[in-house]
Design an enzyme around this catalytic site. Structure first.
Site, short mmCIF file in Angstrom:
data_model
loop_
_atom_site.label_atom_id
_atom_site.label_comp_id
_atom_site.label_asym_id
_atom_site.label_seq_id
_atom_site.Cartn_x
_atom_site.Cartn_y
_atom_site.Cartn_z
N ASP A 196 70.34 45.05 17.09
CA ASP A 196 69.58 43.93 17.59
C ASP A 196 70.57 42.78 17.71
OD1 ASP A 196 66.20 42.74 16.90
OD2 ASP A 196 67.67 42.17 18.41
C1 GLC Z 1 65.78 39.66 19.85
C2 GLC Z 1 64.78 40.73 19.54
C3 GLC Z 1 64.96 41.97 20.34
C4 GLC Z 1 65.54 41.62 21.70
C5 GLC Z 1 66.93 41.08 21.47
C6 GLC Z 1 67.57 40.60 22.78
O1 GLC Z 1 66.13 38.91 18.74
O2 GLC Z 1 64.58 41.08 18.18
O3 GLC Z 1 63.69 42.61 20.45
O4 GLC Z 1 65.57 42.76 22.54
O5 GLC Z 1 66.96 40.02 20.54
O6 GLC Z 1 66.88 39.51 23.28
#
Ligand code: GLC
Length: 755
Positions: A275
């Protein structure tokens, strides 16, 4: 004559041979002139190995981490393209700047906003999940995105979780059944689905710092199944690690969940993506199964100079570690192999389709999925469907507020979002449709620079707004209150959980005041989570609307008018109050802070331990176990018609498939759909079992008066539990009952069976 015939035949033979040879030559030429990794006639694995053999250490690490907010490098020297990713589960995120969350200001990236995944789950229709996946995959492909950062499949453990709206509800079987066709649909476009957030990301409070403590049986029976299905049945090409910790390791760099379960037990051959900002140290990223690192430092969530990509944990520190002998080439090649496989499955698949964007088909799909997801919770006196006549009063901020903007990374930019009020006005053109605000909720309307452009400011006092609404209600033929939650902080939004179970902004009082004077009244709750409904006995009709996306107003009006007969079923339990739910103590949620800080990248961090001490008893499993009567049960949903479930017939065996043939009759006078649900109860198990578990369902559409036979087949999975001691699933011999009906609390038919 004969000579000519022979000559002709010889010519034909020569021509065919020449073609064959030239074809062969073509292939051989490809084999000689074109590198294997570029030769489409080779298998992906052959191409991966060839590319790998040509790459340097620097090139192998370069494809393992971000080069910008949402892209990773290719291998320019070899002509291997870079890989582009995009949020999110409900539509393709508008373009942001190379290294910023803020908008790139494109004018060609307004997408189709599909209904939230909780809505898709509420349709209980895997065919719609496939339609959804194909459609959103086409939009991703058209926008040249090779990996879609979605779907999310975390289990709804508490109704306070800010991101429930992005997930499939409280039950692992429903989530598992719905995620598979979604993944397959996305990937049919040559776009990878990146299933998230693996694993145990069931709250937003302290989301980076929560260490989940859960027993193995609960982990395997409740929190992992949807991920396992996405991988083993859906063939997911990517999985996103979650921010939280499990067994004191961050889930983006977790030996147990990544190397142990995902790649080891499940045989996942795709890529583990962090993430954004979920990676925290090189050793663990290298050794614990992370393959692609995104968002470190520059994720906007932690400080750090821009363009620090070279200092990413899997960038220069990794190269230095390889060169010093600290890290072995085998592990690096393993990661690079997985990323190359992803590249050949997507951006280097020359045969993948070109996608499409905001097509009439996608708009129609959004509208259809939305309408099929809406749940008719209550309809006393047949208030619904409404006739296109008289005076209809619409009250509530959610009748007008744009919901496609906000909520975190799933926020979108659309050309047009039909609000519920617009949809109602359009469909009930012969009626006098009047609007009253009723209350003020969140007057904002922007996310990452995408603005709704709505002016929701209000000068009247709260009391005046209620008085005005009540006054307007006195001579209305029907009042439609449209409220619920929204996508602002501490509502249905990423990064923060709700702070109460009750409806915000004083809505309960508005509903009660209207109910006291309305001739007929409908409450439509727009939310991604369960809410308290203290007025449930005072309102004759209640509808669970969801975040329905671009076509929200049309989907809702389709159902309110009866153009579409509602067939949605709740994917989670709606309890009367928060104390009805299993997660009650601070230790359970949000978790208790440790006294000792731990290292988190360059920082020190306080970790919160969250005890999943409720174990298996999540959602209806808990309500059943404690005999708590919810406001509305998991699987509940009414129709404008009625259905009768006949006597099931059983054939086959658990070993080979036990099939229940269940007659279903539409006993009403309009066409409609019913979801026949099958729950299994273990009657004499040697281990603790929850009272019942969903193990099968089937949605059937019937014309009035017609009967169909629904077939639901269960196997050994349906009688198995996870034996933590043996670390394996056990299909336990014994006596079982199949409880069959139309909701978890309406199961009129019981069929006993043995295994
Ligand atoms: C965010 C989310 C994830 C997302 C990523 C990119 O913090 O937790 O679901 O795809 O970052 O935006």
């Amino acid at each position: 004559m004969k000579t000519r015939l022979i000559l002709s035949l010889m010519l034909v033979v020569a021509w065919v041979t020449a073609c064959g040879q030239s074809g062969q030559r073509g292939k051989q030429a490809a084999g000689n002139d074109v590198p294997v990794f570029l030769d489409d006639t080779k298998t992906i694995e052959e191409r991966v190995e060839d590319a790998l053999s040509r790459m340097t250490v620097e090139e192998k690490t370069a494809i393992l981490h971000a080069q910008s907010k949402f892209s990773s490098a290719g291998v320019p020297r070899l002509g291997i393209p870079e890989l582009w990713t995009s949020d999110g589960p409900h539509g393709i995120r508008p373009e942001v700047l190379w290294d910023k969350w803020s908008q790139a200001g494109w004018t060609s990236d307004s997408c189709t906003a599909f209904p939230a995944l909780t809505a898709l789950a509420a349709s209980w229709d895997p065919d719609l999940a496939k339609l959804y996946g194909v459609s959103i995959g086409q939009e991703a492909r058209y926008r040249k995105k090779d990996m879609l950062l979605g779907p999310g499949v975390n289990i709804c453990r508490t109704p306070l979780n800010g991101r429930s709206f992005e997930y499939f509800g409280e039950d692992p079987f429903l989530s598992s059944t719905m995620v598979v066709p979604y993944v397959q649909g996305v990937q049919s476009n040559g776009v990878a689905a990146c299933v998230k957030h693996y694993a145990l990301n069931n709250q937003e409070t302290n989301r980076f710092l929560t260490n989940v403590k859960v027993d193995d049986r609960t982990l395997y029976e409740i929190y992992l199944p949807a991920f396992k299905a996405a991988v083993q049945k859906g063939g997911a090409w990517a999985i996103m690690g979650s921010y939280n910790l499990y067994k004191d390791q961050w889930c983006c760099q977790n030996e147990y969940t990544l190397n142990g379960i995902l790649k080891g037990e499940w045989g996942f051959d795709g890529v583990v993506v962090s993430d954004w900002g979920g990676a925290h140290d090189t050793d663990q990223c290298v050794n614990h199964g992370l393959d692609m690192e995104f968002g470190s430092f520059t994720d906007g969530l932690t400080s750090g100079p821009s363009n620090v990509y070279a200092s990413y944990y899997l960038a220069n520190p990794y190269v230095e570690g390889i060169k010093s002998g600290k890290y072995d080439m085998e592990t690096l090649d393993g990661k690079a192999r997985r990323v190359l496989r992803l590249i050949f499955r997507t951006v280097m698949d020359r045969n993948r389709p070109y996608g499409s964007f905001v097509s009439p088909e996608h708009i129609a799909a959004a509208r259809k999925i939305g309408a099929e997801s809406i749940v008719l919770l209550k309809n006393d006196g047949g208030v619904l469907p409404l006739k296109d006549e008289g005076k209809i009063l619409v009250v509530g901020e959610n009748a007008i507020k744009m919901m496609t903007v906000g909520g975190g990374s799933s926020s979108l930019k659309v050309k047009k979002e039909y609000s519920p009020l617009e949809g109602i006005r359009e469909r009930f053109a012969n009626a006098e449709v009047v609007f009253e605000r009723g209350y003020v909720g969140d007057t904002g309307g922007q996310f990452d620079g995408v603005v709704t452009g709505q002016d929701l400011n209000e000068n009247r006092s709260a009391g005046q707004m209620v008085a005005d609404a009540v006054e307007a209600a006195r001579d209305a033929d029907c009042v439609i209150f449209i409220g619920g939650l929204n996508k602002s902080n501490f509502q249905d939004s990423e990064g923060a959980d709700r702070q109460s179970y009750e409806l915000p902004y004083g809505q309960d009082a508005v509903i009660e005041a209207l109910a006291a004077v309305a001739r007929k009244m409908v409450v439509i709750n727009i939310s991604g989570n369960a809410v308290a409904m203290p007025w449930v006995d005072k309102v004759p009709a209640i509808v669970q609307g969801w975040y329905l996306g671009s076509e929200a107003g049309h989907s809702l009006a389709d159902v309110l008018s009866g153009d579409v007969n509602p067939s949605g079923k709740l994917p989670f339990t709606i309890g009367r109050q928060l104390s009805d739910y299993p997660v009650q103590t601070e230790a359970q949620y949000p978790g208790i802070a440790r006294t000792e800080a731990i290292k988190m990248g360059p920082m020190e961090a306080t970790i919160f331990d969250a005890e999943y001490s409720e174990g298996l008893y999540v959602g209806y499993r808990w309500f059943d176990h404690e005999s708590i009567v919810p406001t509305f049960a998991f699987g509940h949903g009414l129709s404008y018609t009625s259905f009768e479930i006949g006597e099931p017939k059983v054939s086959g065996s658990v070993e080979k498939g036990l099939t229940f043939s269940i007659p279903v009759k539409n006993t009403g006078d309009v066409a409609g759909a019913e979801v026949v649900q099958l729950y299994v109860t273990a009657r004499n198990s040697s281990v603790e079992r929850v009272p019942k578990e969903l193990k099968g369902f089937s949605k059937v559409y019937l014309e009035p008066g017609k009967t169909a036979t629904v077939k639901i087949t269960i196997g050994k999975d349906a009688v198995s539990y996870f034996d933590a001691g043996k670390h394996e699933w056990v299909a336990e011999r014994g006596d079982y009952s199949a409880l069959i009906g139309t909701s978890s609390d309406v199961l009129p038919k019981t069929v006993d069976f043995k295994y």
